[in-house]
Motif scaffolding. Structure first.
Motif, mmCIF file in Angstrom:
data_model
loop_
_atom_site.group_PDB
_atom_site.id
_atom_site.type_symbol
_atom_site.label_atom_id
_atom_site.label_comp_id
_atom_site.label_asym_id
_atom_site.label_seq_id
_atom_site.Cartn_x
_atom_site.Cartn_y
_atom_site.Cartn_z
ATOM 1 N N PRO A 148 17.478 -21.106 7.812
ATOM 2 C CA PRO A 148 18.012 -21.185 6.456
ATOM 3 C C PRO A 148 19.242 -22.080 6.418
ATOM 4 O O PRO A 148 20.005 -22.152 7.371
ATOM 5 N N ASP A 153 23.098 -16.991 1.009
ATOM 6 C CA ASP A 153 22.157 -16.148 1.744
ATOM 7 C C ASP A 153 22.324 -16.279 3.251
ATOM 8 O O ASP A 153 21.591 -15.666 4.005
ATOM 9 N N ALA A 154 23.269 -17.067 3.718
ATOM 10 C CA ALA A 154 23.377 -17.314 5.153
ATOM 11 C C ALA A 154 24.811 -17.149 5.638
ATOM 12 O O ALA A 154 25.761 -17.546 4.975
ATOM 13 N N ARG A 161 23.241 -17.574 13.335
ATOM 14 C CA ARG A 161 22.956 -17.725 11.912
ATOM 15 C C ARG A 161 22.210 -16.494 11.426
ATOM 16 O O ARG A 161 21.250 -16.053 12.055
ATOM 17 N N ALA A 163 20.362 -14.749 8.044
ATOM 18 C CA ALA A 163 19.842 -14.822 6.678
ATOM 19 C C ALA A 163 19.880 -13.411 6.117
ATOM 20 O O ALA A 163 19.024 -12.580 6.436
ATOM 21 N N THR A 164 20.884 -13.108 5.313
ATOM 22 C CA THR A 164 21.135 -11.731 4.890
ATOM 23 C C THR A 164 20.011 -11.163 4.030
ATOM 24 O O THR A 164 19.610 -10.016 4.202
ATOM 25 N N GLN A 166 16.913 -12.073 3.944
ATOM 26 C CA GLN A 166 15.668 -11.968 4.711
ATOM 27 C C GLN A 166 15.764 -10.995 5.884
ATOM 28 O O GLN A 166 14.758 -10.693 6.521
#
Length: 256
Positions: A148, A153-154, A161, A163-164, A166
């Protein structure tokens, strides 16, 4: 029937403890020193360890360290029963992380209360662990999707990294499979890189409960160890999740 390992180099005291515990319905194993205790632990499943400190060859402190260093044994409740009653001795034992610290002579009712309390807590933790295993959100196959891009969102901390939305994590381009609770712990630490966060604050996020520092630390220790392994660090390595003794945990920038 719970099995208790009693370790003490005084045969008369060892026999008395065995009789007391067996009368209360426990199965009891005995050892007269730390090495004998380790032999018992290698061959028999044990639910609680009750150990003296001042013993020849391998003392109680050393036995405790070896037990806690073994992934197969680290969840066993460990209680010191010792004549070392100085406040400094008690503080040191608790600082090590021992589950309870009893001083000799101990009344049978106090001994049994401590044993039952620690066994009950171990059962509760085992249930939480089972729920944790059942709730794991892992991908069936490695994802070939692109990482991402940075944004709302990241989260990015060096090569880490997250992706919160996801609930996915990558470290140096490799996707890391985490359970829901492990993800919440890592996300919390990543939102405050370099800051030390207390166990009580972490457990509120990971488990959704408010508890004291001792219980929070007991809940977190096995989870943090597992999280480090999932991130690729070897047993005994803190990696990017540092433990600040008596304070909490912090996330540092992982190495590429």
């Amino acid at each position: 029937m719970a099995t208790i390992l009693v370790v003490d180099d005084q045969p008369e005291l060892l026999s008395g403890l065995q009789l007391t515990l067996e009368a209360a319905g426990y199965q009891v194993l005995v050892a007269e020193d730390g090495y004998g205790a380790l032999e018992q632990l290698r061959s028999t499943a044990v639910d609680l360890i009750l150990a003296d400190i001042a013993m020849p060859e391998l003392n109680g402190y050393q036995l405790y360290e070896q037990v806690r260093a073994d992934p197969q044994l680290l969840r066993i409740p460990f209680v010191f029963l010792t004549a070392r009653a100085l406040a400094s001795d008690v503080r040191y034992g608790k600082m090590l992380g021992v589950d309870d610290y009893l001083t000799k002579p101990v009344k049978p009712e106090d001994l049994l209360a401590a044993v039952e309390g620690r066994l009950r807590r171990a059962r509760d933790l085992a249930l939480l662990w089972s729920e944790e295993q059942a709730s794991k959100e892992v991908a069936a196959t490695p994802s070939a999707e692109a990482l991402p891009q940075p944004g709302a969102d990241a989260l990015e901390v060096g090569p880490l990294r997250i992706a919160t939305a996801q609930h996915r994590v990558w470290l140096t381009g490799r996707e890391v499979e985490l359970s829901a609770r492990e993800f919440r712990v890592l996300e919390l630490l990543a939102r405050h890189p370099g800051e030390v966060i207390a166990p009580t604050a972490i457990v509120q996020v990971s488990h959704g409960i408010a508890t004291d520092e001792a219980e929070a630390s007991a809940l977190l220790r096995p989870m943090i160890r597992t999280l480090r392994r999932r991130l690729g660090y070897a047993v005994g390595e803190m990696g990017c999740i540092e433990n600040v003794r008596s304070v909490g945990y912090r996330l540092v920038i992982p190495e590429d």
